[in-house]
Design an enzyme around this catalytic site. Structure first.
Site, PDB file in Angstrom:
ATOM      1  N   ALA A  54      -1.908  81.500 -40.989  1.00 26.83           N
ATOM      2  CA  ALA A  54      -2.519  81.183 -39.558  1.00 26.83           C
ATOM      3  C   ALA A  54      -3.457  82.271 -39.178  1.00 26.83           C
ATOM      4  O   ALA A  54      -4.070  82.183 -38.171  1.00 26.83           O
ATOM      5  CB  ALA A  54      -1.610  80.864 -38.569  1.00 26.83           C
ATOM      6  N   TYR A  55      -3.280  83.511 -39.787  1.00 21.80           N
ATOM      7  CA  TYR A  55      -4.446  84.627 -39.149  1.00 21.80           C
ATOM      8  C   TYR A  55      -5.476  84.494 -39.652  1.00 21.80           C
ATOM      9  O   TYR A  55      -6.035  84.672 -40.889  1.00 21.80           O
ATOM     10  CB  TYR A  55      -3.892  85.920 -39.677  1.00 21.80           C
ATOM     11  CG  TYR A  55      -2.303  86.349 -39.337  1.00 21.80           C
ATOM     12  CD1 TYR A  55      -1.637  85.858 -38.287  1.00 21.80           C
ATOM     13  CD2 TYR A  55      -1.629  87.178 -40.240  1.00 21.80           C
ATOM     14  CE1 TYR A  55      -0.387  86.166 -38.012  1.00 21.80           C
ATOM     15  CE2 TYR A  55      -0.212  87.728 -39.735  1.00 21.80           C
ATOM     16  CZ  TYR A  55       0.203  87.079 -38.585  1.00 21.80           C
ATOM     17  OH  TYR A  55       1.502  87.456 -38.396  1.00 21.80           O
ATOM     18  N   SER A  56      -6.491  84.219 -38.511  1.00 18.61           N
ATOM     19  CA  SER A  56      -8.027  83.716 -38.805  1.00 18.61           C
ATOM     20  C   SER A  56      -7.923  82.543 -39.839  1.00 18.61           C
ATOM     21  O   SER A  56      -8.873  82.482 -40.631  1.00 18.61           O
ATOM     22  CB  SER A  56      -8.674  85.059 -39.167  1.00 18.61           C
ATOM     23  OG  SER A  56      -8.723  85.949 -38.107  1.00 18.61           O
TER      24      SER A  56
END
Length: 342
Positions: A54-56
């Site tokens: 989900a990070y970026s």
């Protein structure tokens, strides 16, 4: 850099874990600079890297993959799945359907055939934990995952998962990733003791309390920082800012920066294996690494205890997990006609 054993896995990891959340659109969009930051961390002896799909929206994993080309074997690589990766309601959560696909996508972005630690990013009340553990067990047996872990699980959920693993003959969570800092010490009460009881490694996130323990956020002042643009409520919580004002002289009297005081505190607890540091720039990393040799004496820890008592939280991080029993009013309020005693 000293190394610690990650729970009872036998894997040796650095007390600082490089968190990759700030690599990509969420933080530093310059891939080349982000790669250089990762390389600098590895050269400093940090061998533990934690990211998430989900990070970026996968960009962080892509950057980590670029950085680890030719160096994959020297890194203990961790990633996570659970948070939404699309509008489809099945592109999230801890179901078998999603975790299998999420891992395949992460492996592709990371450019590797396995991760050393695959974690569920948050609890999922809609999914039976046995379903989750069964899927993760199959991924371990397929050789795509070495160990599995959880993140922000309440102590009761950790215990339930351990019981299910034992009774069903499934892989068990070997790690927990909770928030922990001088301002958020609630996990000292149950989560960390439970982790120690089950031999789980704890890699704690936000040791700088979302940036409050950098010294750049002061009472009565407006901070112009990257994180302040997100509008987090915890950044302006008066109780937290009051505590920061009391901690600054503690750090000054000890001859260290507030940042170094905070990170050294996080790794001083016997139940903590590693603290996740999340630099956005090279200067951030250099400052954090410069404090690697910081050691807090009992006198300093006693002064910290006097500001924030052990086992207590001052406010809460906006990103912290709230179980449904707390977050949903209908689960903590009887129907109006049932609320009176007579």
């Amino acid at each position: 850099m000293k190394y610690r054993t990650l729970g009872r896995t036998g894997i040796k990891v650095s007390p600082y874990c490089l968190g990759a959340m700030m690599f990509g659109a969420m933080g530093n969009p310059d891939h080349d600079e982000s790669v250089r930051i990762i390389h600098r961390a590895l050269d400093a002896g940090i061998n533990f890297v934690d990211t998430a799909d989900a990070y970026s929206r996968g960009e962080s994993e892509e950057i980590v993959g670029k950085a680890l080309k030719g160096r994959r074997d020297e890194v203990v690589l961790a990633t996570k799945a659970h948070l939404p990766m699309g509008d489809d309601p099945n592109q999230r959560g801890n179901s078998r359907r999603w975790l299998v696909r999420a891992l395949e996508d992460s492996l592709r972005r990371l450019g590797t055939d396995h991760v050393d630690l695959f974690q569920v990013h948050r609890p999922d009340p809609d999914t039976d934990v046995e379903e989750t553990l069964s899927a993760l067990t199959d991924l371990v047996r397929a050789g795509k995952v070495r160990h599995i872990g959880a993140s922000t699980f309440p102590a009761s959920d950790i215990v339930e998962a351990q019981w299910v693993s034992e009774r069903r003959g499934l892989e068990r969570f070997r790690t927990e990733q909770p928030p922990y800092s001088i301002l958020n010490r609630g996990i000292e009460r149950e989560v960390l003791p439970v982790c120690e009881r089950y031999g789980m490694g704890a890699l704690v996130w936000s040791p700088l309390a979302g940036g409050l323990l950098t010294g750049r956020y002061r009472k009565g002042r407006t901070a112009d920082t990257h994180r302040s643009a997100y509008g987090f409520k915890h950044m302006s919580d008066e109780r937290r800012l009051d505590a920061v004002e009391q901690l600054i002289p503690v750090a000054q009297d000890a001859g260290m920066s507030l940042t170094h005081l905070a990170t050294a505190f996080a790794i001083a607890h016997p139940g903590v294996t590693s603290a996740i540091i999340g630099p956005r720039t090279m200067d951030h990393l250099d400052d954090l690494v410069a404090g690697a040799e910081t050691e807090l004496g009992d006198d300093i820890l006693d002064r910290i205890d006097a500001v924030v008592p052990p086992g207590t939280d001052i406010g809460a991080l906006d990103m912290a997990y709230n179980p449904p029993a707390v977050g949903q009013a209908r689960l903590r309020r009887r129907r109006p006609e049932e609320r009176s005693a007579a």
